[in-house]
Design a protein around this motif. Sequence first.
Motif, mmCIF file in Angstrom:
data_model
loop_
_atom_site.group_PDB
_atom_site.id
_atom_site.type_symbol
_atom_site.label_atom_id
_atom_site.label_comp_id
_atom_site.label_asym_id
_atom_site.label_seq_id
_atom_site.Cartn_x
_atom_site.Cartn_y
_atom_site.Cartn_z
ATOM 1 N N ASP A 132 0.818 -1.212 0.000
ATOM 2 C CA ASP A 132 0.000 0.000 0.000
ATOM 3 C C ASP A 132 0.849 1.258 0.000
ATOM 4 O O ASP A 132 0.455 2.278 -0.585
ATOM 5 N N GLU A 133 2.001 1.229 0.647
ATOM 6 C CA GLU A 133 2.815 2.446 0.707
ATOM 7 C C GLU A 133 3.311 2.882 -0.668
ATOM 8 O O GLU A 133 3.499 4.084 -0.915
ATOM 9 N N LEU A 134 3.479 1.940 -1.593
ATOM 10 C CA LEU A 134 3.862 2.325 -2.951
ATOM 11 C C LEU A 134 2.693 2.964 -3.688
ATOM 12 O O LEU A 134 2.875 3.898 -4.472
ATOM 13 N N HIS A 135 1.494 2.477 -3.439
ATOM 14 C CA HIS A 135 0.315 3.133 -4.015
ATOM 15 C C HIS A 135 0.171 4.543 -3.458
ATOM 16 O O HIS A 135 -0.209 5.471 -4.178
ATOM 17 N N ASP A 136 0.489 4.730 -2.187
ATOM 18 C CA ASP A 136 0.419 6.067 -1.592
ATOM 19 C C ASP A 136 1.423 7.009 -2.256
ATOM 20 O O ASP A 136 1.105 8.171 -2.535
ATOM 21 N N LEU A 137 2.625 6.514 -2.518
ATOM 22 C CA LEU A 137 3.623 7.332 -3.199
ATOM 23 C C LEU A 137 3.165 7.718 -4.596
ATOM 24 O O LEU A 137 3.371 8.859 -5.043
ATOM 25 N N ALA A 138 2.538 6.774 -5.296
ATOM 26 C CA ALA A 138 2.037 7.062 -6.636
ATOM 27 C C ALA A 138 0.945 8.118 -6.596
ATOM 28 O O ALA A 138 0.904 9.032 -7.442
ATOM 29 N N ARG A 139 0.034 8.022 -5.621
ATOM 30 C CA ARG A 139 -1.035 9.016 -5.509
ATOM 31 C C ARG A 139 -0.462 10.410 -5.243
ATOM 32 O O ARG A 139 -0.926 11.405 -5.809
ATOM 33 N N ASP A 140 0.532 10.481 -4.417
ATOM 34 C CA ASP A 140 1.158 11.782 -4.144
ATOM 35 C C ASP A 140 1.820 12.349 -5.398
ATOM 36 O O ASP A 140 1.705 13.547 -5.687
ATOM 37 N N ALA A 141 2.509 11.482 -6.152
ATOM 38 C CA ALA A 141 3.201 11.944 -7.359
ATOM 39 C C ALA A 141 2.235 12.404 -8.437
ATOM 40 O O ALA A 141 2.559 13.301 -9.229
ATOM 41 N N ALA A 142 1.025 11.806 -8.468
ATOM 42 C CA ALA A 142 0.072 12.088 -9.546
ATOM 43 C C ALA A 142 -1.023 13.072 -9.148
ATOM 44 O O ALA A 142 -1.928 13.334 -9.941
ATOM 45 N N ALA A 143 -0.959 13.625 -7.958
ATOM 46 C CA ALA A 143 -2.031 14.510 -7.487
ATOM 47 C C ALA A 143 -2.252 15.668 -8.453
ATOM 48 O O ALA A 143 -1.323 16.410 -8.791
ATOM 49 N N GLY A 144 -3.495 15.802 -8.938
ATOM 50 C CA GLY A 144 -3.874 16.906 -9.807
ATOM 51 C C GLY A 144 -3.462 16.763 -11.258
ATOM 52 O O GLY A 144 -3.677 17.693 -12.049
ATOM 53 N N LEU A 145 -2.888 15.625 -11.653
ATOM 54 C CA LEU A 145 -2.389 15.450 -13.019
ATOM 55 C C LEU A 145 -3.390 14.714 -13.893
ATOM 56 O O LEU A 145 -4.212 13.934 -13.404
ATOM 57 N N ALA A 176 8.042 -5.346 -5.694
ATOM 58 C CA ALA A 176 8.404 -4.687 -4.436
ATOM 59 C C ALA A 176 9.854 -4.970 -4.052
ATOM 60 O O ALA A 176 10.520 -4.124 -3.430
ATOM 61 N N GLU A 177 10.355 -6.150 -4.421
ATOM 62 C CA GLU A 177 11.749 -6.491 -4.120
ATOM 63 C C GLU A 177 12.705 -5.614 -4.910
ATOM 64 O O GLU A 177 13.729 -5.137 -4.387
ATOM 65 N N ALA A 178 12.396 -5.391 -6.191
ATOM 66 C CA ALA A 178 13.230 -4.501 -7.010
ATOM 67 C C ALA A 178 13.201 -3.083 -6.445
ATOM 68 O O ALA A 178 14.222 -2.388 -6.423
ATOM 69 N N TRP A 179 12.035 -2.643 -5.973
ATOM 70 C CA TRP A 179 11.919 -1.316 -5.372
ATOM 71 C C TRP A 179 12.790 -1.224 -4.119
ATOM 72 O O TRP A 179 13.526 -0.257 -3.928
ATOM 73 N N GLU A 180 12.714 -2.219 -3.276
ATOM 74 C CA GLU A 180 13.456 -2.188 -2.020
ATOM 75 C C GLU A 180 14.966 -2.172 -2.247
ATOM 76 O O GLU A 180 15.701 -1.452 -1.569
ATOM 77 N N GLN A 181 15.445 -2.958 -3.210
ATOM 78 C CA GLN A 181 16.885 -3.003 -3.428
ATOM 79 C C GLN A 181 17.358 -1.894 -4.358
ATOM 80 O O GLN A 181 18.569 -1.678 -4.516
ATOM 81 N N MET A 196 1.516 0.472 -10.098
ATOM 82 C CA MET A 196 1.180 1.781 -9.551
ATOM 83 C C MET A 196 0.139 2.504 -10.399
ATOM 84 O O MET A 196 -0.761 3.160 -9.864
ATOM 85 N N LEU A 197 0.229 2.392 -11.725
ATOM 86 C CA LEU A 197 -0.768 3.054 -12.573
ATOM 87 C C LEU A 197 -2.133 2.391 -12.437
ATOM 88 O O LEU A 197 -3.162 3.084 -12.393
ATOM 89 N N ARG A 198 -2.167 1.077 -12.360
ATOM 90 C CA ARG A 198 -3.452 0.406 -12.140
ATOM 91 C C ARG A 198 -4.047 0.813 -10.795
ATOM 92 O O ARG A 198 -5.269 0.984 -10.680
ATOM 93 N N GLY A 199 -3.193 0.990 -9.798
ATOM 94 C CA GLY A 199 -3.683 1.416 -8.494
ATOM 95 C C GLY A 199 -4.321 2.787 -8.520
ATOM 96 O O GLY A 199 -5.151 3.122 -7.658
ATOM 97 N N LEU A 200 -3.968 3.601 -9.519
ATOM 98 C CA LEU A 200 -4.552 4.935 -9.671
ATOM 99 C C LEU A 200 -5.779 4.930 -10.577
ATOM 100 O O LEU A 200 -6.358 5.982 -10.840
ATOM 101 N N GLY A 201 -6.146 3.740 -11.088
ATOM 102 C CA GLY A 201 -7.314 3.648 -11.957
ATOM 103 C C GLY A 201 -7.008 3.788 -13.424
ATOM 104 O O GLY A 201 -7.930 3.974 -14.233
ATOM 105 N N LEU A 202 -5.730 3.679 -13.809
ATOM 106 C CA LEU A 202 -5.348 3.804 -15.211
ATOM 107 C C LEU A 202 -5.034 2.418 -15.772
ATOM 108 O O LEU A 202 -4.031 1.801 -15.387
ATOM 109 N N PRO A 203 -5.864 1.887 -16.665
ATOM 110 C CA PRO A 203 -5.580 0.564 -17.244
ATOM 111 C C PRO A 203 -4.214 0.568 -17.933
ATOM 112 O O PRO A 203 -3.900 1.483 -18.704
ATOM 113 N N THR A 204 -3.411 -0.445 -17.648
ATOM 114 C CA THR A 204 -2.044 -0.491 -18.170
ATOM 115 C C THR A 204 -1.692 -1.933 -18.498
ATOM 116 O O THR A 204 -2.037 -2.848 -17.758
#
Length: 290
Positions: A132-145, A176-181, A196-204
Amino acid sequence: MTMMTTLTTQGVRRLRIRHVTRVSYAQAAVSSHNELRMTPLTLPGQTTLDARVTISPTAATWSYWDYWGTQVTGFDLMDPHADLTITASSLVETQPPGALPAAPTWPHIADETARTRLLEFAAATPRTTVPDELHDLARDAAAGLDPHETAIAVSSLIADRVTFLPGVTNVNTAPAEAWEQGAGVCQDIAHLTIAMLRGLGLPTRYVSGYLHPEREAELHRPVAGQSHAWVEYWAGDWCGYDPTNRTRADESHVVVGRGRDYDDVTPHKGVYRGVAGGPPEVTVEFTRVA
């Protein structure tokens, strides 16, 4: 997987691609059953002028189109064989991408996703599941876009974190492993972007294919390369983006298959009866002929 630093669109290209896979068994395999996804598609902006697959030991092949629209080549070897060589050769003409479609609203994307096959590219799969924390980061990065801006912002977020570094992950590495390392290959970066894009509602969707490794390739000179992976997101139409290289997919990219993730477009799948051997040896060679 192929890594580049910059790409530019310079008009129509004609590329010859030679993809060789060699499998050696610890002891002769009694039999093997295989399917390949190595034939480039013909699409708007991409025309496959010639494509063929040869097998050694010699085997009869058959082809079909799978559910995701990828051409599959199948073959069986029913006699004992100590090794297997698969050569996929193609000649492909590619063109620069057209202008991006006008960005639809997020409610429009949600409506289209709910009532069409886009829904298949909106849900997480085991390979595109992240905390979930990666989805939160994506939402912050995409706010208002808008959707196009969102795809770039999320891809940049991932590319800033995950350095392209061959050999640090394998086909079974979780995103998530690639992200962590902080390191991975294009497959890992594509899976993270999709998640992350699917988590924002964007089909990918996941795209498997090739990327010519040289921006200014000399004509008729063979160049060693590798297969590549990138994404397409839906924003009124499918739009290709290469998050590993922070660029739109262009005439240097050659599409072989698309699916929900790597499992839908694996270049070579097979089962065999025998003793386990080492990993396959894969080489890809590009020659720009126009």
